[in-house]
Design a protein around this motif. Structure first.
Motif, PDB file in Angstrom:
ATOM      1  N   ILE A 293       0.962  -0.790  -0.012  1.00  0.00           N
ATOM      2  CA  ILE A 293       0.425  -0.060   0.022  1.00  0.00           C
ATOM      3  C   ILE A 293       0.662   1.639  -0.078  1.00  0.00           C
ATOM      4  O   ILE A 293       0.660   2.083  -0.844  1.00  0.00           O
ATOM      5  CB  ILE A 293      -0.513   0.087   1.198  1.00  0.00           C
ATOM      6  CG1 ILE A 293      -1.830  -0.679   1.205  1.00  0.00           C
ATOM      7  CG2 ILE A 293      -1.328   1.358   1.335  1.00  0.00           C
ATOM      8  CD1 ILE A 293      -2.798  -1.324   2.141  1.00  0.00           C
ATOM      9  N   MET A 294       1.919   1.141   0.889  1.00  0.00           N
ATOM     10  CA  MET A 294       3.136   2.205   1.545  1.00  0.00           C
ATOM     11  C   MET A 294       3.339   2.498  -0.346  1.00  0.00           C
ATOM     12  O   MET A 294       3.817   3.322  -1.146  1.00  0.00           O
ATOM     13  CB  MET A 294       4.113   2.329   2.107  1.00  0.00           C
ATOM     14  CG  MET A 294       3.148   2.194   3.348  1.00  0.00           C
ATOM     15  SD  MET A 294       4.897   2.155   4.344  1.00  0.00           S
ATOM     16  CE  MET A 294       3.850   1.245   5.885  1.00  0.00           C
ATOM     17  N   PHE A 437      -2.682  14.878   0.012  1.00  0.00           N
ATOM     18  CA  PHE A 437      -3.595  13.522   0.797  1.00  0.00           C
ATOM     19  C   PHE A 437      -2.719  12.648   1.959  1.00  0.00           C
ATOM     20  O   PHE A 437      -2.915  11.997   2.341  1.00  0.00           O
ATOM     21  CB  PHE A 437      -4.880  12.861  -0.163  1.00  0.00           C
ATOM     22  CG  PHE A 437      -5.552  11.746   0.679  1.00  0.00           C
ATOM     23  CD1 PHE A 437      -6.763  12.095   1.586  1.00  0.00           C
ATOM     24  CD2 PHE A 437      -4.990  10.764   0.043  1.00  0.00           C
ATOM     25  CE1 PHE A 437      -7.123  10.699   2.389  1.00  0.00           C
ATOM     26  CE2 PHE A 437      -5.922   9.494   0.314  1.00  0.00           C
ATOM     27  CZ  PHE A 437      -6.829   9.892   2.051  1.00  0.00           C
ATOM     28  N   PHE A 438      -1.673  12.011   0.357  1.00  0.00           N
ATOM     29  CA  PHE A 438      -1.372  10.521   1.285  1.00  0.00           C
ATOM     30  C   PHE A 438      -0.085  11.457   1.761  1.00  0.00           C
ATOM     31  O   PHE A 438       0.207  10.340   2.530  1.00  0.00           O
ATOM     32  CB  PHE A 438      -0.632   9.953  -0.832  1.00  0.00           C
ATOM     33  CG  PHE A 438      -1.685   8.647  -1.020  1.00  0.00           C
ATOM     34  CD1 PHE A 438      -2.409   8.327  -0.761  1.00  0.00           C
ATOM     35  CD2 PHE A 438      -1.532   9.328  -2.742  1.00  0.00           C
ATOM     36  CE1 PHE A 438      -3.042   8.032  -1.011  1.00  0.00           C
ATOM     37  CE2 PHE A 438      -2.146   8.682  -3.011  1.00  0.00           C
ATOM     38  CZ  PHE A 438      -3.426   7.824  -2.371  1.00  0.00           C
ATOM     39  N   ILE A 443       2.456  10.998   7.629  1.00  0.00           N
ATOM     40  CA  ILE A 443       2.930  11.292   8.464  1.00  0.00           C
ATOM     41  C   ILE A 443       2.275  11.142   9.921  1.00  0.00           C
ATOM     42  O   ILE A 443       2.798  11.351  10.878  1.00  0.00           O
ATOM     43  CB  ILE A 443       2.963  13.420   8.268  1.00  0.00           C
ATOM     44  CG1 ILE A 443       3.949  13.828   7.178  1.00  0.00           C
ATOM     45  CG2 ILE A 443       3.412  14.029   9.647  1.00  0.00           C
ATOM     46  CD1 ILE A 443       4.093  15.020   7.112  1.00  0.00           C
ATOM     47  N   ILE A 444       1.209  11.914   9.200  1.00  0.00           N
ATOM     48  CA  ILE A 444       0.099  10.929  10.566  1.00  0.00           C
ATOM     49  C   ILE A 444       0.294   9.303  11.662  1.00  0.00           C
ATOM     50  O   ILE A 444       0.335   9.096  11.954  1.00  0.00           O
ATOM     51  CB  ILE A 444      -1.584  11.642  10.549  1.00  0.00           C
ATOM     52  CG1 ILE A 444      -1.680  12.595   9.627  1.00  0.00           C
ATOM     53  CG2 ILE A 444      -2.227  10.927  11.944  1.00  0.00           C
ATOM     54  CD1 ILE A 444      -2.819  13.488   9.848  1.00  0.00           C
ATOM     55  N   SER A 445       0.790   8.552  10.175  1.00  0.00           N
ATOM     56  CA  SER A 445       0.640   7.496  10.560  1.00  0.00           C
ATOM     57  C   SER A 445       2.170   7.605  11.541  1.00  0.00           C
ATOM     58  O   SER A 445       2.075   6.743  11.810  1.00  0.00           O
ATOM     59  CB  SER A 445       0.511   6.080   9.350  1.00  0.00           C
ATOM     60  OG  SER A 445       0.031   7.023   8.519  1.00  0.00           O
ATOM     61  N   ALA A 446       3.032   8.275  11.039  1.00  0.00           N
ATOM     62  CA  ALA A 446       4.505   7.975  11.701  1.00  0.00           C
ATOM     63  C   ALA A 446       3.901   7.896  13.093  1.00  0.00           C
ATOM     64  O   ALA A 446       4.771   7.680  14.132  1.00  0.00           O
ATOM     65  CB  ALA A 446       5.895   8.605  10.900  1.00  0.00           C
ATOM     66  N   VAL A 447       3.474   9.958  13.117  1.00  0.00           N
ATOM     67  CA  VAL A 447       3.516   9.971  14.665  1.00  0.00           C
ATOM     68  C   VAL A 447       2.272   9.344  15.405  1.00  0.00           C
ATOM     69  O   VAL A 447       2.808   8.976  16.452  1.00  0.00           O
ATOM     70  CB  VAL A 447       2.613  11.773  14.598  1.00  0.00           C
ATOM     71  CG1 VAL A 447       1.966  12.010  15.917  1.00  0.00           C
ATOM     72  CG2 VAL A 447       3.748  12.308  14.117  1.00  0.00           C
ATOM     73  N   ALA A 448       1.138   8.634  14.996  1.00  0.00           N
ATOM     74  CA  ALA A 448       0.528   7.730  15.469  1.00  0.00           C
ATOM     75  C   ALA A 448       0.853   6.802  16.040  1.00  0.00           C
ATOM     76  O   ALA A 448       0.794   6.688  17.304  1.00  0.00           O
ATOM     77  CB  ALA A 448      -0.394   7.520  15.013  1.00  0.00           C
ATOM     78  N   PHE A 449       1.577   5.917  15.125  1.00  0.00           N
ATOM     79  CA  PHE A 449       2.640   4.600  15.123  1.00  0.00           C
ATOM     80  C   PHE A 449       3.651   5.108  16.508  1.00  0.00           C
ATOM     81  O   PHE A 449       3.578   4.723  17.848  1.00  0.00           O
ATOM     82  CB  PHE A 449       3.170   4.113  14.493  1.00  0.00           C
ATOM     83  CG  PHE A 449       2.321   3.251  13.953  1.00  0.00           C
ATOM     84  CD1 PHE A 449       2.034   1.767  14.312  1.00  0.00           C
ATOM     85  CD2 PHE A 449       1.761   3.147  13.073  1.00  0.00           C
ATOM     86  CE1 PHE A 449       1.557   0.609  13.925  1.00  0.00           C
ATOM     87  CE2 PHE A 449       0.483   2.337  12.108  1.00  0.00           C
ATOM     88  CZ  PHE A 449       0.586   1.365  12.942  1.00  0.00           C
ATOM     89  N   TYR A 450       3.869   5.849  17.319  1.00  0.00           N
ATOM     90  CA  TYR A 450       5.006   6.922  17.526  1.00  0.00           C
ATOM     91  C   TYR A 450       4.496   7.001  19.301  1.00  0.00           C
ATOM     92  O   TYR A 450       5.060   6.257  20.047  1.00  0.00           O
ATOM     93  CB  TYR A 450       5.651   7.796  17.226  1.00  0.00           C
ATOM     94  CG  TYR A 450       6.819   8.474  18.288  1.00  0.00           C
ATOM     95  CD1 TYR A 450       8.368   7.977  18.751  1.00  0.00           C
ATOM     96  CD2 TYR A 450       6.619   9.390  19.100  1.00  0.00           C
ATOM     97  CE1 TYR A 450       9.137   8.797  19.449  1.00  0.00           C
ATOM     98  CE2 TYR A 450       7.247   9.911  20.314  1.00  0.00           C
ATOM     99  CZ  TYR A 450       8.793   9.460  20.075  1.00  0.00           C
ATOM    100  OH  TYR A 450       9.439  10.026  21.257  1.00  0.00           O
ATOM    101  N   MET A 667       9.241   2.490   8.730  1.00  0.00           N
ATOM    102  CA  MET A 667       8.768   2.418   7.123  1.00  0.00           C
ATOM    103  C   MET A 667       7.945   3.404   6.339  1.00  0.00           C
ATOM    104  O   MET A 667       8.278   3.896   5.686  1.00  0.00           O
ATOM    105  CB  MET A 667       8.066   1.259   7.054  1.00  0.00           C
ATOM    106  CG  MET A 667       8.505   0.050   7.134  1.00  0.00           C
ATOM    107  SD  MET A 667       7.581  -1.405   6.386  1.00  0.00           S
ATOM    108  CE  MET A 667       6.618  -1.436   7.382  1.00  0.00           C
ATOM    109  N   PHE A 668       7.166   4.388   7.674  1.00  0.00           N
ATOM    110  CA  PHE A 668       5.866   5.340   7.788  1.00  0.00           C
ATOM    111  C   PHE A 668       7.205   6.898   7.310  1.00  0.00           C
ATOM    112  O   PHE A 668       7.120   7.426   7.013  1.00  0.00           O
ATOM    113  CB  PHE A 668       5.215   5.983   8.112  1.00  0.00           C
ATOM    114  CG  PHE A 668       4.399   4.811   8.242  1.00  0.00           C
ATOM    115  CD1 PHE A 668       3.222   5.480   6.713  1.00  0.00           C
ATOM    116  CD2 PHE A 668       3.626   3.806   9.088  1.00  0.00           C
ATOM    117  CE1 PHE A 668       2.498   4.699   7.397  1.00  0.00           C
ATOM    118  CE2 PHE A 668       2.341   3.670   9.032  1.00  0.00           C
ATOM    119  CZ  PHE A 668       1.973   3.582   7.886  1.00  0.00           C
TER     120      PHE A 668
END
Length: 791
Positions: A293-294, A437-438, A443-450, A667-668
């Protein structure tokens, strides 16, 4: 030929005039194509699980299942006697082999190492595909032979042919079995349910354990059958008719309801949902699908960037287009010219992408313990088809619209000088919006998993999270010899011997109270391990060393989940029954604890008092450096058991979840870095195109007294609105995407919060508008005379 040479000359001339444009697109497309290659290899790793065996569609693994309160609970193990019983009974079943695996010590002179060994029957190498480097499959027929993998053979014998050499197997009791090397297998792919390092006959397993061939009270990791092609329904009927009763008589504490068959092709999927899977667990689907997906996201961002930059620089080729059309060129010739140029750029980008992938693939493979991929053009011919398809899709996605758009220019307007560029700005803005959008999503994904990693690192897991070194013990003599040495070491703060430990293996039993049955994970702890782990007692008491024999035979401590499943208001004193002869009284309730980290929900758990004469683990707590402690204990271990390597590890129950978080963050972060660069280039290009259209307007406004700030705000406004809309939609989408993704990986996690989404969105807009402002300032600071002259 002349046409082709003319096309090539124009193409090279155009590339020379637009070096920056070519470089930007080569880099952007190259990075995205490299990620696509990684995603493809990663996806193929999972899609081909167990498919290295030529007969994978004809091989089936037998599973057993229980029926508890009307629920079918499947197990991956089968009794030893089952394989022996079904041989020769069903005509369509051509081969049968039992499989057992365990870690043993293999030694050759001073080389003593622990290796995971498989024990199989005569038919095994007829069923499964394991290419030989030395020797052949007949070596398995001799019980005194051992077959090594190439990596194992290299450890003991180097690169020499080891056939005929003697290697000694040492079992858990220290008994030695000299074996002759009868063959060497090529290394087994890691995307396989069976990844042993050495192989020998199944009868050796029976000898080592002291079991009989028709034993129904002990279990194998697997029983495999191979058919003549059809699904062996007759085998199912036979087992469910003749085998269930024998099994249940032999094990009254493990009553099964029937048997089922799983095709080897589907074994990876089935393994995720069964209990007692003693084979290798496949990677989680998110680890296989996520990179794909990435990669698609990056490819779309790069393609959209290519489209926008192609349209933006088309203004430099207006005269060429006008003259070619006046001279008689048809539109399809222009489309061919520009599509051909775009195809060449994509082809060059693919070459760059392969070079980048050659570095990315090992780096990506290194961050996952359970994934091993490599970019190998000689052993994977399918990759050529993938690359060709990827090239075509990329060229069409990136170059089709610009070619159609540029070829549509009207020569009259071009030569009169009144062609208005950017009439498709709405489409270009849509593409830019999708890019951001992507980027916002990444960015939000990297912050969320952190944030999730921080949340899980502070989450109450129900026991002490101090680092503990767990030493594996093979037999009680090792335990009794090594423990006194540890007790004398000042570095050891406290220690405990135990039969089971949190995060290690457990067994399952069906506990019954009145008419209620609950399938329960069972563990056996020593009393000192209870206190070492600081398990929280909610009600009742722990085991009492003064009542050791009584508690071993009659008592059980349970977790809160089991209390809930039984529906007890007062669990203390309740009686649970395991089989006809085993009845246990609940003496205590402990707070729920995470036996498997955050990946699975808390299961109902029962804990029995461990036999003090059977200890499989020595757990050590110390305040000194981990490496230093490990080295000191390893040195002491050699004095106790020189024939077995020191086998210890720090408890990784929670660390595993943290590693998954960090790998996904990595990865993010990479996706964010690439996406941000490409999206910023796309914005810069679109702003440049807009300024070209408005040069005269900007000059007039400056002459009439407009300030630099007013011009910047005027030009920036439309892009600011576009970015706000794009990243807002990306933030909203990221919440649902991340909640679904995290929920598929973890049972306990922190869903994205408002702050998690707003801060990255704010920073993204600020950075993007800063780059746009720089481009506008370059024009706004020019002398207005130059702007008016330009028109």
């Amino acid at each position: 030929m002349a046409i082709f040479l003319n096309f090539l000359k124009i193409t090279l001339r155009n590339f020379a005039k637009n070096k920056a444009y070519v470089f930007i697109n080569l880099l952007g497309l190259g990075l995205s194509l490299a990620c696509c290659i990684v995603g493809y290899l990663n996806w193929k790793y999972g899609a081909t699980y167990n498919q290295n065996h030529l007969n994978h569609e004809r091989i089936y693994k037998i599973h057993s299942y229980k029926s508890v309160q009307g629920e079918k609970i499947e197990y991956g193990i089968t009794p030893i006697g089952l394989g022996n019983q079904i041989k020769g009974q069903i005509p369509e079943v051509t081969h049968v082999s039992r499989y057992a695996g365990t870690t043993v010590v293999l030694k050759k002179d001073l080389k003593v190492f622990e290796k995971y060994m498989g024990f199989v029957e005569d038919d095994y190498l007829e069923m499964f595909t394991f290419p030989f480097k030395y020797g052949n499959k007949k070596a398995l027929l001799d019980e005194e032979n051992i077959i090594l993998t190439e990596a194992t053979a290299n450890v003991y014998f180097g690169k020499e042919n080891p056939l005929g050499e003697i290697i000694t197997l040492v079992d858990s009791e220290g008994k030695e079995y000299p074996l002759v090397v009868g063959g060497v297998l090529e290394d087994i792919p890691t995307n396989s349910s069976m990844t042993f390092l050495a192989l020998t006959h199944y009868n050796n397993h029976l000898k080592m354990q002291g079991w009989k061939d028709d034993d129904w009270s002990h279990f194998n990791a697997a029983t495999f059958v191979m058919t003549n092609g059809a699904f062996p329904q007759n085998l199912m009927d036979y087992m469910n008719t003749y085998s269930i009763e024998i099994q249940n008589k032999a094990r009254d504490n493990f009553q099964i309801a029937g048997y089922s068959l799983v095709q080897l092709t589907d074994l990876d999927e089935a393994s995720r949902y069964i209990r007692s899977n003693w084979l290798m667990n496949p990677p989680h689907p998110s680890a296989l699908i996520g990179p794909v997906i990435m990669a698609i996201q990056l490819l779309l961002i790069a393609c959209f960037n290519f489209t926008n930059t192609s349209i933006a620089i088309s203004g430099k080729r207006l005269k060429e287009i006008g003259i070619r059309k006046v001279m008689g060129s048809r539109r399809r010739q222009l489309i061919f010219q520009y599509m051909g140029e775009n195809f060449i750029i994509c082809l060059m980008a693919l070459v760059v992408g392969i070079g980048i992938a050659d570095m990315l693939v090992p780096a990506y493979s290194a961050i996952w313990d359970f994934i091993n991929i490599e970019l190998n053009f000689s052993s994977d011919p399918e990759i050529y088809l993938f690359l060709i398809g990827l090239l075509i899709v990329t060229a069409l996605t990136a170059g089709a619209y610009p070619s159609l758009y540029i070829s549509r220019y009207q020569p009259v307007k071009i030569l009169r000088g009144n062609l208005q560029l950017g009439q498709t700005s709405f489409f270009s803005r849509i593409l830019l919006g999708v890019q951001y959008f992507f980027t916002a999503l990444a960015i939000i994904s990297a912050v969320a998993f952190y944030n999730n990693a921080k949340f899980q690192s502070n989450y109450d897991v129900g026991y002490s999270r101090e680092p503990l070194l767990s030493i594996n013990i093979e037999n009680q003599s090792e335990y009794e010899a090594f423990r006194p040495l540890l007790e004398q070491m000042p570095e050891v703060k406290s220690l405990a011997g135990t039969y089971n430990r949190i995060g290690s293996w457990h067994y399952t039993r069906t506990l019954k109270n009145a008419e209620k049955e609950v399938e329960t994970e069972m563990m056996e702890f020593s009393n000192e391990y209870f206190h070492l782990m600081d398990l929280s007692l909610v009600k009742g008491r722990f085991f009492d060393p003064k009542l050791q024999e009584h508690d071993r035979q009659n008592s059980i401590v349970i977790n809160e989940r089991l209390v809930k499943d039984f529906g007890w208001e007062n669990p203390i004193g309740q009686i649970v029954q395991i089989d006809d002869s085993t009845r246990l009284s609940v003496i205590g309730v402990v707070k729920n604890f995470y036996n498997e980290g955050f990946f699975n929900k808390i299961e109902p758990t029962g804990i029995r008092f461990a036999d003090p004469k059977v200890n499989y683990f020595l757990i050590v707590k110390s305040d000194i450096d981990r490496v230093k402690l490990y080295d000191q204990l390893e040195t002491s271990w050699l004095n106790v058991s020189p024939n077995r390597p020191f086998d210890a590890e720090y408890d990784e129950v929670i660390t595993a979840a943290n590693e998954v978080n960090l790998n996904i963050i990595t990865m993010f972060q990479f996706l964010t870095f690439v996406a941000l660069i490409l999206s910023t280039i796309g914005l810069y290009t679109l702003v440049s195109l807009n300024i070209i259209k408005r040069m005269k307007e900007i000059g007039v406004r400056k002459v009439l007294g407009a300030t630099i700030q007013e011009i910047v705000v005027l030009v920036n406004t439309q892009f600011f609105r576009l970015l706000v809309v794009a990243v807002t939609v990306g933030a909203v989408a990221s919440y649902y995407v991340l909640d679904t993704l995290m929920g598929s990986i973890f049972e306990i996690y922190q869903a994205p919060t408002v702050i998690t989404m707003l801060v990255p969105v704010f920073l993204l807009v600020i950075v993007a508008m800063a780059f746009a402002t720089v481009r506008i300032l370059i024009t706004a600071l020019q002398n207005p005379v130059k702007s008016l002259r330009y028109e």
